[in-house]
Design an enzyme around this catalytic site. Structure first.
Site, PDB file in Angstrom:
ATOM      1  N   HIS A 203       4.156  10.469 -15.708  1.00 25.76           N
ATOM      2  CA  HIS A 203       5.331   9.381 -14.871  1.00 25.76           C
ATOM      3  C   HIS A 203       6.439  10.204 -15.095  1.00 25.76           C
ATOM      4  O   HIS A 203       7.688   9.872 -13.982  1.00 25.76           O
ATOM      5  CB  HIS A 203       5.358   8.327 -16.529  1.00 25.76           C
ATOM      6  N   HIS A 245       4.824   8.095 -25.757  1.00 28.97           N
ATOM      7  CA  HIS A 245       5.438   9.860 -25.265  1.00 28.97           C
ATOM      8  C   HIS A 245       6.187  10.473 -27.003  1.00 28.97           C
ATOM      9  O   HIS A 245       6.585   9.679 -26.795  1.00 28.97           O
ATOM     10  CB  HIS A 245       5.742  10.512 -24.453  1.00 28.97           C
TER      11      HIS A 245
HETATM   12  C1  LIG Z   1      -4.811   5.069  -3.887  1.00 24.12           C
HETATM   13  C2  LIG Z   1      -4.976   6.054  -3.090  1.00 24.12           C
HETATM   14  C3  LIG Z   1      -3.961   5.999  -1.934  1.00 24.12           C
HETATM   15  C4  LIG Z   1      -5.402   7.102  -3.814  1.00 24.12           C
HETATM   16  C5  LIG Z   1      -5.803   6.673  -5.127  1.00 24.12           C
HETATM   17  C6  LIG Z   1      -6.583   8.566  -5.825  1.00 24.12           C
HETATM   18  C7  LIG Z   1      -6.763   7.814  -6.257  1.00 24.12           C
HETATM   19  C8  LIG Z   1      -7.462   8.035  -7.388  1.00 24.12           C
HETATM   20  C9  LIG Z   1      -6.045   8.606  -7.575  1.00 24.12           C
HETATM   21  C10 LIG Z   1      -5.575   8.806  -9.019  1.00 24.12           C
HETATM   22  C11 LIG Z   1      -4.353   8.316  -9.653  1.00 24.12           C
HETATM   23  C12 LIG Z   1      -3.823   8.523 -10.919  1.00 24.12           C
HETATM   24  C13 LIG Z   1      -5.528   8.031 -11.766  1.00 24.12           C
HETATM   25  C14 LIG Z   1      -3.442   9.291 -11.544  1.00 24.12           C
HETATM   26  C15 LIG Z   1      -2.705   9.045 -13.388  1.00 24.12           C
HETATM   27  C16 LIG Z   1      -1.206   8.149 -13.393  1.00 24.12           C
HETATM   28  C17 LIG Z   1      -1.359   8.138 -14.901  1.00 24.12           C
HETATM   29  C18 LIG Z   1      -2.074   7.801 -15.497  1.00 24.12           C
HETATM   30  C19 LIG Z   1      -0.612   9.650 -15.525  1.00 24.12           C
HETATM   31  C20 LIG Z   1      -0.872   9.439 -17.417  1.00 24.12           C
HETATM   32  O1  LIG Z   1       1.477   9.608 -17.221  1.00 24.12           O
HETATM   33  P1  LIG Z   1       1.855   9.678 -18.695  1.00 24.12           P
HETATM   34  O2  LIG Z   1       2.901   9.915 -18.190  1.00 24.12           O
HETATM   35  O3  LIG Z   1       1.308   8.706 -19.352  1.00 24.12           O
HETATM   36  O4  LIG Z   1       1.315  11.716 -18.879  1.00 24.12           O
END
Ligand SMILES: CC(C)=CCC/C(C)=C/CC/C(C)=C/CC/C(C)=C/COP(=O)(O)O
Length: 282
Positions: A203, A245
């Protein structure tokens, strides 16, 4: 210069004073076996002989006098330099300890029972605002709806930036494999398996990179620019408050996201590439 008192206590504890690279006296313990790389690198120089002597069975059993094998001689400066990594190690361990302690103290929205548990739903909204899916979906929708070539170019590059961010953060998480804070409740929606890991905060990277992207290409009005910066900062803070985090995950995430934007600028997809991509889509 150490005081005579310091010198005699060093002799009692089996330490040898020597000058470091900055000219200050440092003490190294001879009651421990020098690391193998130290012995290897030193080969057959006189220092090695002294270190080996300090490793005699008598010394290892602790029966020898602590100064007898060295005679309290000063080691060359280069040996002291080699011992500095342990100081770096101590500094890193201290930083990690502070990080764990601070992250635990700041995780005030980690669950409903936490001290700021009532704000948790708001923090989760902030979390969604920095999640990959709304950003990817938003950029794809704007690309589809955009009439102008300039608008399409910007949106295509935003999409590319978001995918690049997911890949780089995923690789980094898989390599570092740092666990999330113990007080985190893993109730995030739509996560990849690597999102079980903590370092860096995806994030935070996304917030920093998207903020730079928006400021460079889309948001010109001063009040909105301030809002963008506040949003990115708040997304980062919310990761620690939610207990998702450690502080260092977020700080590094901000740096990484900032740097990722530079990469996006270098890899910027030109209108020519855009035309062929759009052509293939239709
Ligand atoms: C919506 C479209 C056009 C496509 C979707 C494609 C897709 C499946 C994307 C996945 C995006 C996704 C699951 C991202 C993860 C985000 C996340 C939870 C990150 C963790 O963040 P953190 O700060 O906890 O490290």
């Amino acid at each position: 210069m150490p005081s005579p008192k310091a010198r005699s206590s060093a002799a009692r504890s089996g330490s040898v004073p020597c000058t470091g690279g900055n000219g200050r006296y440092e003490f190294i313990s001879l009651s421990r076996t020098p690391p193998p790389h130290l012995l290897q690198r030193q080969g057959s120089d006189p220092t090695t002989a002294r270190l080996r002597a300090s490793e005699s069975p008598n010394r290892r059993r602790g029966s020898g006098s602590s100064t007898s094998s060295t005679g309290g001689q000063q080691l060359p400066e280069e040996d002291c330099m080699k011992l500095n990594p342990s100081i770096i190690g101590i500094a890193l361990s201290s930083l990690l300890a502070i990080d764990l302690w601070l992250s635990k103290r700041l995780g005030v929205c980690a669950c409903e029972d936490s001290s700021w548990g009532s704000v948790r739903p708001l923090m989760k909204l902030v979390e969604i605002s920095g999640h990959g899916i709304p950003w990817l979906a938003g950029a794809a929708y704007c690309l589809y709806k955009s009439d102008s070539a300039a608008g399409q170019e910007v949106m295509l590059n935003l999409l590319m930036a978001l995918v690049l961010d997911l890949v780089l953060v995923g690789v980094m998480k898989a390599v570092v494999r740092r666990r999330r804070p113990a007080h985190n409740r893993m109730d995030m929606f739509a996560t990849f398996s690597v999102d079980g890991y903590s370092f860096p905060s995806g994030h935070a990277t996304r917030a920093a990179m998207c903020a730079r992207f928006l400021l460079a290409h889309l948001v010109l009005a001063a009040p909105l620019r301030v809002l963008v910066l506040l949003w990115a900062t708040f997304v980062g803070f919310s990761r620690v408050l939610l207990g998702r985090h450690h502080v260092t995950d977020v700080v590094f995430g901000f740096f990484m996201g900032y740097w990722q934007y530079n990469l996006v600028e270098i890899l910027w997809l030109s209108p020519v590439v855009l035309q062929s991509t759009i052509g293939q889509l239709h």
